[in-house]
Design an enzyme around this catalytic site. Structure first.
Site, PDB file in Angstrom:
ATOM      1  N   ASP A  37      32.283  38.209  41.110  1.00  0.00           N
ATOM      2  CA  ASP A  37      32.789  38.059  42.472  1.00  0.00           C
ATOM      3  C   ASP A  37      31.709  38.646  43.383  1.00  0.00           C
ATOM      4  O   ASP A  37      31.437  39.844  43.330  1.00  0.00           O
ATOM      5  CB  ASP A  37      34.101  38.845  42.601  1.00  0.00           C
ATOM      6  CG  ASP A  37      34.626  38.932  44.033  1.00  0.00           C
ATOM      7  OD1 ASP A  37      33.981  38.397  44.949  1.00  0.00           O
ATOM      8  OD2 ASP A  37      35.697  39.556  44.228  1.00  0.00           O
ATOM      9  N   LYS A  73      32.806  36.870  54.976  1.00  0.00           N
ATOM     10  CA  LYS A  73      31.983  38.034  55.322  1.00  0.00           C
ATOM     11  C   LYS A  73      30.621  37.581  55.854  1.00  0.00           C
ATOM     12  O   LYS A  73      30.171  38.028  56.896  1.00  0.00           O
ATOM     13  CB  LYS A  73      31.780  38.959  54.121  1.00  0.00           C
ATOM     14  CG  LYS A  73      33.027  39.739  53.742  1.00  0.00           C
ATOM     15  CD  LYS A  73      33.654  39.159  52.520  1.00  0.00           C
ATOM     16  CE  LYS A  73      34.791  39.926  51.939  1.00  0.00           C
ATOM     17  NZ  LYS A  73      35.794  40.500  52.793  1.00  0.00           N
ATOM     18  N   TRP A 108      38.713  45.420  44.127  1.00  0.00           N
ATOM     19  CA  TRP A 108      38.735  43.972  43.915  1.00  0.00           C
ATOM     20  C   TRP A 108      38.634  43.586  42.453  1.00  0.00           C
ATOM     21  O   TRP A 108      39.255  42.606  42.019  1.00  0.00           O
ATOM     22  CB  TRP A 108      37.669  43.297  44.777  1.00  0.00           C
ATOM     23  CG  TRP A 108      37.968  43.548  46.218  1.00  0.00           C
ATOM     24  CD1 TRP A 108      37.264  44.332  47.081  1.00  0.00           C
ATOM     25  CD2 TRP A 108      39.105  43.071  46.959  1.00  0.00           C
ATOM     26  NE1 TRP A 108      37.888  44.369  48.306  1.00  0.00           N
ATOM     27  CE2 TRP A 108      39.007  43.607  48.260  1.00  0.00           C
ATOM     28  CE3 TRP A 108      40.185  42.242  46.638  1.00  0.00           C
ATOM     29  CZ2 TRP A 108      39.963  43.338  49.242  1.00  0.00           C
ATOM     30  CZ3 TRP A 108      41.129  41.974  47.627  1.00  0.00           C
ATOM     31  CH2 TRP A 108      41.014  42.517  48.913  1.00  0.00           C
TER      32      TRP A 108
HETATM   33  N1  PMP Z   1      36.820  40.144  46.472  1.00  0.00           N
HETATM   34  C1  PMP Z   1      36.146  40.906  47.349  1.00  0.00           C
HETATM   35  C2  PMP Z   1      34.888  41.579  46.897  1.00  0.00           C
HETATM   36  C3  PMP Z   1      36.622  41.056  48.650  1.00  0.00           C
HETATM   37  O1  PMP Z   1      35.950  41.824  49.514  1.00  0.00           O
HETATM   38  C4  PMP Z   1      37.809  40.413  49.037  1.00  0.00           C
HETATM   39  C5  PMP Z   1      38.380  40.497  50.441  1.00  0.00           C
HETATM   40  N2  PMP Z   1      37.948  41.455  51.248  1.00  0.00           N
HETATM   41  C6  PMP Z   1      38.482  39.644  48.093  1.00  0.00           C
HETATM   42  C7  PMP Z   1      37.956  39.522  46.822  1.00  0.00           C
HETATM   43  C8  PMP Z   1      39.754  38.923  48.436  1.00  0.00           C
HETATM   44  O2  PMP Z   1      39.423  37.892  49.291  1.00  0.00           O
HETATM   45  P1  PMP Z   1      40.465  36.917  49.976  1.00  0.00           P
HETATM   46  O3  PMP Z   1      41.163  37.686  51.019  1.00  0.00           O
HETATM   47  O4  PMP Z   1      39.592  35.823  50.513  1.00  0.00           O
HETATM   48  O5  PMP Z   1      41.384  36.413  48.921  1.00  0.00           O
END
Ligand code: PMP
Length: 366
Positions: free
Chosen positions: A170, A194, A101
């Site tokens: 994040d 989550k 991520w």
């Molecule tokens: N950052 C993290 C730490 C994630 O776990 C995720 C999705 N699993 C995301 C960003 C991306 O999230 P989204 O699908 O809501 O764009």
């Protein structure tokens, strides 16, 4: 009705009392004669719902008064762009790359300026949090990190000392799982799917002085202009009304359970025995080093892909769902977010030891 033990990485388990309350209010929200989904976002009734959600989150997280709280759409992914668009005033930012991520966020930021990797654990397959740089270039616009790496299962408990460079985090997959000192950050954000609600809401918490002059880059869409969104109470346009309403209920649930300290204690009581089991297992091995492990996403493997598959399928047959690891990491992942009960972990542990007893002879050299 049979509900499974749901270890999904997200969208993920929500607290049952919240789901029940939503069901009760589905057709008639508190005598209004309509569902929250059918209500004008400009109505006083909806305003009270979003105000209450924000106030509850501020209490639960102890968010200082000089931070804006925004409820936006576009997922955490849109914030990969939202962060540089708003904060990259001199065209340079630092990224700590601890997994999928933060790597994605770094790549996206490069559309807008220079995003420099200042630390990375890619070389060891993201089995740990990288070592933070000790002498960070103080001319960077911000230092970005992902506290909990959902795919690979590592988590930061400490944060870098960035000097006067604002820290950006994040926190999507550990949001409300444990206390967070918001005052250490210039900006934190989380997709809520989550721990805090249905997919489609992203909470952005940003220190007001960082956005008081408007976005760093003129091309920033109005929707992503954090100052404007703050001025309009996250209602520059129609927000995710239903999603924010559910989030408000989850925030309240967290508060009623004893807040973030209580969540942390409960989560540690769930993942602790799992890691302990993995450390002593002859069949399974944990993917992340001790001291770097996630409070939510427990990643492990047998080392044999076919056996991993058999484990996941057998679990699902027993009502233990969504254990397959992310395709980038392989193996298994048990995501033990706030709403996953202890009984789910107990059931998983029982299944693991049963599976190990049945399969160990096969994996031993003859
Ligand atoms: N950052 C993290 C730490 C994630 O776990 C995720 C999705 N699993 C995301 C960003 C991306 O999230 P989204 O699908 O809501 O764009």
């Amino acid at each position: 009705m049979a509900r499974v033990f749901n270890f999904s990485a997200g969208p993920a388990a929500l607290p049952e009392p919240v789901l029940r309350e939503c069901a009760e209010e589905m057709l008639d929200y508190r005598g209004s004669g309509m569902s929250v989904m059918e209500m004008s976002h400009r109505s006083p009734l909806y305003q009270s719902i979003i105000d209450d959600a924000e106030a509850t989150l501020r209490r639960v997280m102890g968010i200082p008064a000089n931070y804006h709280v925004l409820f936006l759409q576009g997922g955490a992914t849109l914030q990969f762009a939202g962060v540089p668009l708003n904060l990259m005033r001199h065209g340079r930012a630092g990224y700590v790359v601890s997994g999928n991520w933060s790597q994605k966020a770094c790549q996206e930021a490069r559309r807008y300026g220079s995003a420099e990797v200042v630390a990375s654990s890619e070389g060891t397959g993201f089995d740990r949090v990288p070592e933070f740089p000790s002498d960070l270039d103080q001319s960077l616009d911000y230092l970005y990190l992902c506290q909990n790496e959902t795919v690979f299962g590592n988590m930061m408990r400490d944060f870098p000392d960035a000097g006067s460079v604002p820290l950006v985090a994040d926190v999507s997959s550990c949001f409300l799982s444990l206390p967070l000192d918001v005052s250490r950050f210039g900006l934190v954000y989380a997709g809520v799917q989550k721990n805090a609600g249905p997919a489609g809401v992203t909470v952005v918490i940003v220190r007001d002085d960082l956005v008081q002059d408007g976005p760093a880059l003129g091309v920033c869409p109005s929707y992503m202009d954090f100052r404007l969104e703050a001025e309009r109470g996250s209602m520059l346009n129609t927000p995710n009304c239903w999603g924010i309403y559910v989030c408000g209920k989850v925030f309240r649930w967290v508060e009623e359970q004893g807040g973030l300290e209580a969540m942390e204690a409960r989560n540690l009581a769930k993942v602790g025995p799992l890691y302990d089991y993995l450390d002593h297992s002859a069949l399974f091995s944990p993917s992340v080093l001790p001291g770097h492990r996630s409070i939510a996403n427990v990643c492990f493997r047998t080392g044999d892909e076919a056996l991993d598959g058999e484990f996941v399928t057998g679990a699902a047959e027993r009502g233990i769902a969504n254990l397959k690891g992310h395709r980038l990491a392989g193996g298994m992942r048990a995501s033990c977010y706030n709403a996953v009960p202890q009984e789910a972990v107990d059931a998983l542990l029982a299944y693991m030891s049963d599976f190990e007893a049945r399969h160990l002879p096969r994996t031993r050299p003859i």
